[in-house]
Design a protein around this motif. Structure first.
Motif, PDB file in Angstrom:
ATOM      1  N   LYS A 104       0.846  -1.188   0.000  1.00 46.54           N
ATOM      2  CA  LYS A 104       0.000   0.000   0.000  1.00 46.54           C
ATOM      3  C   LYS A 104       0.885   1.243   0.000  1.00 46.54           C
ATOM      4  CE  LYS A 104      -3.516   2.425   2.722  1.00 46.54           C
ATOM      5  NZ  LYS A 104      -4.319   2.419   3.967  1.00 46.54           N
ATOM      6  N   SER A 105       0.595   2.189  -0.875  1.00 50.00           N
ATOM      7  CA  SER A 105       1.352   3.443  -0.883  1.00 50.00           C
ATOM      8  C   SER A 105       0.797   4.347   0.213  1.00 50.00           C
ATOM      9  CB  SER A 105       1.252   4.128  -2.251  1.00 50.00           C
ATOM     10  OG  SER A 105      -0.096   4.324  -2.610  1.00 50.00           O
ATOM     11  N   ASP A 106       1.641   4.662   1.173  1.00 51.02           N
ATOM     12  CA  ASP A 106       1.207   5.421   2.344  1.00 51.02           C
ATOM     13  C   ASP A 106       2.328   6.377   2.730  1.00 51.02           C
ATOM     14  OD1 ASP A 106       0.252   6.405   4.694  1.00 51.02           O
ATOM     15  OD2 ASP A 106      -0.188   4.465   5.611  1.00 51.02           O
ATOM     16  N   TYR A 107       2.247   7.603   2.214  1.00 46.78           N
ATOM     17  CA  TYR A 107       3.319   8.574   2.431  1.00 46.78           C
ATOM     18  C   TYR A 107       3.508   8.908   3.911  1.00 46.78           C
ATOM     19  CZ  TYR A 107       3.245   9.365  -2.608  1.00 46.78           C
ATOM     20  OH  TYR A 107       3.307   9.198  -3.953  1.00 46.78           O
ATOM     21  N   ALA A 108       2.405   8.848   4.669  1.00 50.06           N
ATOM     22  CA  ALA A 108       2.489   9.209   6.079  1.00 50.06           C
ATOM     23  C   ALA A 108       3.150   8.117   6.920  1.00 50.06           C
ATOM     24  CB  ALA A 108       1.100   9.514   6.620  1.00 50.06           C
ATOM     25  N   ASN A 109       3.249   6.931   6.368  1.00 55.22           N
ATOM     26  CA  ASN A 109       3.850   5.810   7.109  1.00 55.22           C
ATOM     27  C   ASN A 109       4.903   5.123   6.253  1.00 55.22           C
ATOM     28  OD1 ASN A 109       2.126   5.631   9.682  1.00 55.22           O
ATOM     29  ND2 ASN A 109       0.572   5.668   8.074  1.00 55.22           N
ATOM     30  N   TRP A 110       5.894   5.899   5.805  1.00 56.26           N
ATOM     31  CA  TRP A 110       6.936   5.359   4.927  1.00 56.26           C
ATOM     32  C   TRP A 110       7.707   4.233   5.604  1.00 56.26           C
ATOM     33  CZ3 TRP A 110      11.977   5.529   6.584  1.00 56.26           C
ATOM     34  CH2 TRP A 110      12.264   6.403   7.645  1.00 56.26           C
ATOM     35  N   GLN A 111       7.727   4.245   6.936  1.00 55.75           N
ATOM     36  CA  GLN A 111       8.465   3.228   7.680  1.00 55.75           C
ATOM     37  C   GLN A 111       7.899   1.818   7.423  1.00 55.75           C
ATOM     38  OE1 GLN A 111       6.878   5.901   8.912  1.00 55.75           O
ATOM     39  NE2 GLN A 111       8.160   7.031  10.367  1.00 55.75           N
ATOM     40  N   LYS A 112       6.575   1.751   7.218  1.00 56.52           N
ATOM     41  CA  LYS A 112       5.938   0.451   7.002  1.00 56.52           C
ATOM     42  C   LYS A 112       6.426  -0.204   5.713  1.00 56.52           C
ATOM     43  CE  LYS A 112       1.637   1.314   9.555  1.00 56.52           C
ATOM     44  NZ  LYS A 112       0.161   1.391   9.451  1.00 56.52           N
ATOM     45  N   LEU A 182      12.429  18.764  16.828  1.00 55.18           N
ATOM     46  CA  LEU A 182      12.392  20.144  16.358  1.00 55.18           C
ATOM     47  C   LEU A 182      10.943  20.549  16.116  1.00 55.18           C
ATOM     48  CD1 LEU A 182      15.370  19.876  13.866  1.00 55.18           C
ATOM     49  CD2 LEU A 182      15.358  21.256  15.958  1.00 55.18           C
ATOM     50  N   GLN A 183      10.646  21.804  16.327  1.00 54.48           N
ATOM     51  CA  GLN A 183       9.273  22.291  16.216  1.00 54.48           C
ATOM     52  C   GLN A 183       9.002  22.877  14.837  1.00 54.48           C
ATOM     53  OE1 GLN A 183       7.784  24.555  19.729  1.00 54.48           O
ATOM     54  NE2 GLN A 183       9.860  24.282  20.540  1.00 54.48           N
ATOM     55  N   ARG A 184       7.759  22.761  14.401  1.00 52.49           N
ATOM     56  CA  ARG A 184       7.321  23.323  13.120  1.00 52.49           C
ATOM     57  C   ARG A 184       6.428  24.538  13.355  1.00 52.49           C
ATOM     58  NH1 ARG A 184       7.440  19.457   9.087  1.00 52.49           N
ATOM     59  NH2 ARG A 184       7.356  21.230   7.667  1.00 52.49           N
ATOM     60  N   PRO A 185       6.329  25.448  12.391  1.00 48.59           N
ATOM     61  CA  PRO A 185       5.343  26.535  12.491  1.00 48.59           C
ATOM     62  C   PRO A 185       3.935  25.955  12.583  1.00 48.59           C
ATOM     63  CG  PRO A 185       6.915  26.932  10.711  1.00 48.59           C
ATOM     64  CD  PRO A 185       7.128  25.528  11.171  1.00 48.59           C
ATOM     65  N   ALA A 186       3.029  26.688  13.188  1.00 47.43           N
ATOM     66  CA  ALA A 186       1.655  26.198  13.375  1.00 47.43           C
ATOM     67  C   ALA A 186       1.015  25.812  12.043  1.00 47.43           C
ATOM     68  CB  ALA A 186       0.819  27.265  14.077  1.00 47.43           C
ATOM     69  N   SER A 187       1.306  26.577  10.985  1.00 46.44           N
ATOM     70  CA  SER A 187       0.704  26.302   9.679  1.00 46.44           C
ATOM     71  C   SER A 187       1.167  24.972   9.094  1.00 46.44           C
ATOM     72  CB  SER A 187       1.038  27.430   8.693  1.00 46.44           C
ATOM     73  OG  SER A 187       2.446  27.518   8.493  1.00 46.44           O
ATOM     74  N   GLN A 188       2.317  24.466   9.553  1.00 51.31           N
ATOM     75  CA  GLN A 188       2.871  23.222   9.038  1.00 51.31           C
ATOM     76  C   GLN A 188       2.720  22.053  10.020  1.00 51.31           C
ATOM     77  OE1 GLN A 188       6.919  23.928   7.631  1.00 51.31           O
ATOM     78  NE2 GLN A 188       6.367  25.983   6.953  1.00 51.31           N
ATOM     79  N   ASN A 189       2.295  22.356  11.216  1.00 57.52           N
ATOM     80  CA  ASN A 189       2.149  21.329  12.244  1.00 57.52           C
ATOM     81  C   ASN A 189       0.790  20.642  12.105  1.00 57.52           C
ATOM     82  OD1 ASN A 189       3.199  19.895  14.456  1.00 57.52           O
ATOM     83  ND2 ASN A 189       2.060  21.176  15.904  1.00 57.52           N
ATOM     84  N   VAL A 190       0.521  20.213  10.876  1.00 60.28           N
ATOM     85  CA  VAL A 190      -0.767  19.589  10.532  1.00 60.28           C
ATOM     86  C   VAL A 190      -0.504  18.381   9.637  1.00 60.28           C
ATOM     87  CG1 VAL A 190      -2.047  21.764  10.688  1.00 60.28           C
ATOM     88  CG2 VAL A 190      -1.018  21.089   8.503  1.00 60.28           C
ATOM     89  N   ASP A 191      -1.486  17.516   9.552  1.00 60.11           N
ATOM     90  CA  ASP A 191      -1.430  16.411   8.597  1.00 60.11           C
ATOM     91  C   ASP A 191      -2.084  16.854   7.290  1.00 60.11           C
ATOM     92  OD1 ASP A 191      -0.229  14.819  10.484  1.00 60.11           O
ATOM     93  OD2 ASP A 191      -2.073  13.810  11.089  1.00 60.11           O
ATOM     94  N   ALA A 192      -1.564  16.348   6.178  1.00 56.80           N
ATOM     95  CA  ALA A 192      -2.123  16.698   4.874  1.00 56.80           C
ATOM     96  C   ALA A 192      -2.029  15.489   3.954  1.00 56.80           C
ATOM     97  CB  ALA A 192      -1.350  17.873   4.269  1.00 56.80           C
ATOM     98  N   PRO A 193      -2.947  15.358   2.993  1.00 55.88           N
ATOM     99  CA  PRO A 193      -2.839  14.270   2.015  1.00 55.88           C
ATOM    100  C   PRO A 193      -1.479  14.324   1.328  1.00 55.88           C
ATOM    101  CG  PRO A 193      -4.950  15.387   1.823  1.00 55.88           C
ATOM    102  CD  PRO A 193      -4.123  16.207   2.765  1.00 55.88           C
ATOM    103  N   TYR A 194      -0.812  13.183   1.267  1.00 57.89           N
ATOM    104  CA  TYR A 194       0.514  13.083   0.654  1.00 57.89           C
ATOM    105  C   TYR A 194       1.565  13.915   1.387  1.00 57.89           C
ATOM    106  CZ  TYR A 194      -2.537  11.274  -2.998  1.00 57.89           C
ATOM    107  OH  TYR A 194      -3.503  10.584  -3.668  1.00 57.89           O
ATOM    108  N   GLY A 195       1.237  14.405   2.577  1.00 58.35           N
ATOM    109  CA  GLY A 195       2.224  15.091   3.388  1.00 58.35           C
ATOM    110  C   GLY A 195       2.586  16.492   2.944  1.00 58.35           C
ATOM    111  N   ALA A 196       1.736  17.131   2.141  1.00 58.90           N
ATOM    112  CA  ALA A 196       2.037  18.485   1.671  1.00 58.90           C
ATOM    113  C   ALA A 196       0.763  19.146   1.160  1.00 58.90           C
ATOM    114  CB  ALA A 196       3.085  18.452   0.567  1.00 58.90           C
ATOM    115  N   PHE A 197       0.811  20.478   1.057  1.00 61.85           N
ATOM    116  CA  PHE A 197      -0.321  21.196   0.477  1.00 61.85           C
ATOM    117  C   PHE A 197       0.179  22.464  -0.199  1.00 61.85           C
ATOM    118  CE2 PHE A 197       0.109  22.481   4.894  1.00 61.85           C
ATOM    119  CZ  PHE A 197       0.011  23.863   4.863  1.00 61.85           C
TER     120      PHE A 197
END
Length: 276
Positions: A104-112, A182-197
């Motif tokens: 299964k292609s799963d960008y959020a769980n590349w470790q799997k 390391l911390q991310r800006p609030a705008s990036q501290n979110v989940d998104a389809p394919y890991g980007a928007f």
């Protein structure tokens, strides 16, 4: 017998003639100590898409960009074909060439996907050693960072053809940044389809941070970035004003495989520790 998205398939023990279908599968296979005889590379861009792999792909036959050449694949006489579920439409044809397993292609769980490839290749012990190496490097990075970035926000964006994309926390690079505490800006501290928007130029503030990592993945992306760097909205970003913008290799930061992690960690050391 390996369970995968198309059912169950009997694969040979310790296969020697391996074909990989996806760059993440290729990178994981190489990381596990197996060199494929053939591979696809869906992001072959400007002949500069395998930077972090260096010489590791020498001798591997390129079978196609987004889809393998079936005749060329057949001629290689593979023991097993490993890929992602993008290739479901041609699975019947692939499985006639050799036992084929599609994860299964799963960008959020590349470790799997690393675990999946390790299972197919019978390399679970090697996988365990790879994770030990990864966590050891993370510990070294965290110790080197100390608390100097405790209140700093780390931003990462990538730029393609006329488009700025924000990297989210559930991306490949996002997971490594998170593992480094390391911390991310609030705008990036979110989940998104394919890991980007994507964002517009008017939303460029979402790209800002104390540190800004930037990458491009095409010549047109380089030109687009060069033009946008002349815009007041770009020049007014905090990271730009403070001279804290660092340009990194797209294929390393979007590798989605274990082989690319060292390159990303190297960059974090280079720019966050060793840069004055």
């Amino acid at each position: 017998m390996v369970k995968h998205t198309m059912g169950e398939t009997c694969v040979p023990i310790n296969p020697q003639r391996v074909v990989t279908l996806s760059l993440s599968t290729l990178g994981n296979t190489l990381a596990l100590g197996v060199k494929p005889i053939g591979a696809t590379n869906e992001v072959q861009i400007d002949n500069n898409s395998l930077t972090y792999l260096q010489k590791k792909t020498d001798g591997i036959k390129l079978l196609g960009i987004s889809r393998p050449n079936l005749e060329a694949t057949l001629l290689l006489k593979p023991d097993v074909i490993i890929g992602l579920d993008w290739f479901k439409p041609i699975y019947p044809l692939l499985s006639q060439i050799a036992p084929t397993v599609l994860d299964k292609s799963d960008y959020a769980n590349w470790q799997k996907h690393l675990s999946f490839v390790a299972e197919v290749l019978g390399k679970q012990k090697t996988e365990k050693a790879l994770w030990q190496h990864y966590h050891q490097r993370m510990e070294q990075l965290q110790q080197a960072l100390g608390d100097r970035y405790q209140n700093k926000k780390i931003s990462f964006i990538y730029i393609g053809r006329n488009q700025i994309n924000i990297d989210a926390k559930n991306s490949y690079a996002g997971s490594i940044i998170s593992d480094a505490h390391l911390q991310r800006p609030a705008s990036q501290n979110v989940d998104a389809p394919y890991g980007a928007f994507p964002i517009s130029l008017e939303e460029l503030k979402k790209a800002d941070g104390d540190i800004l990592f930037v990458t491009t993945f095409s010549k047109s992306g380089n030109e687009f970035l060069k033009n946008k760097q002349q815009e007041p909205l770009w020049k007014n970003l905090k990271a730009v004003r403070d001279n804290q913008v660092y340009y990194v290799d797209f294929m390393s930061w979007a590798a989605s495989n274990m082989l690319g992690t060292d390159a990303v960690i190297d960059d974090l050391f280079k720019y966050l520790i060793h840069t004055p």
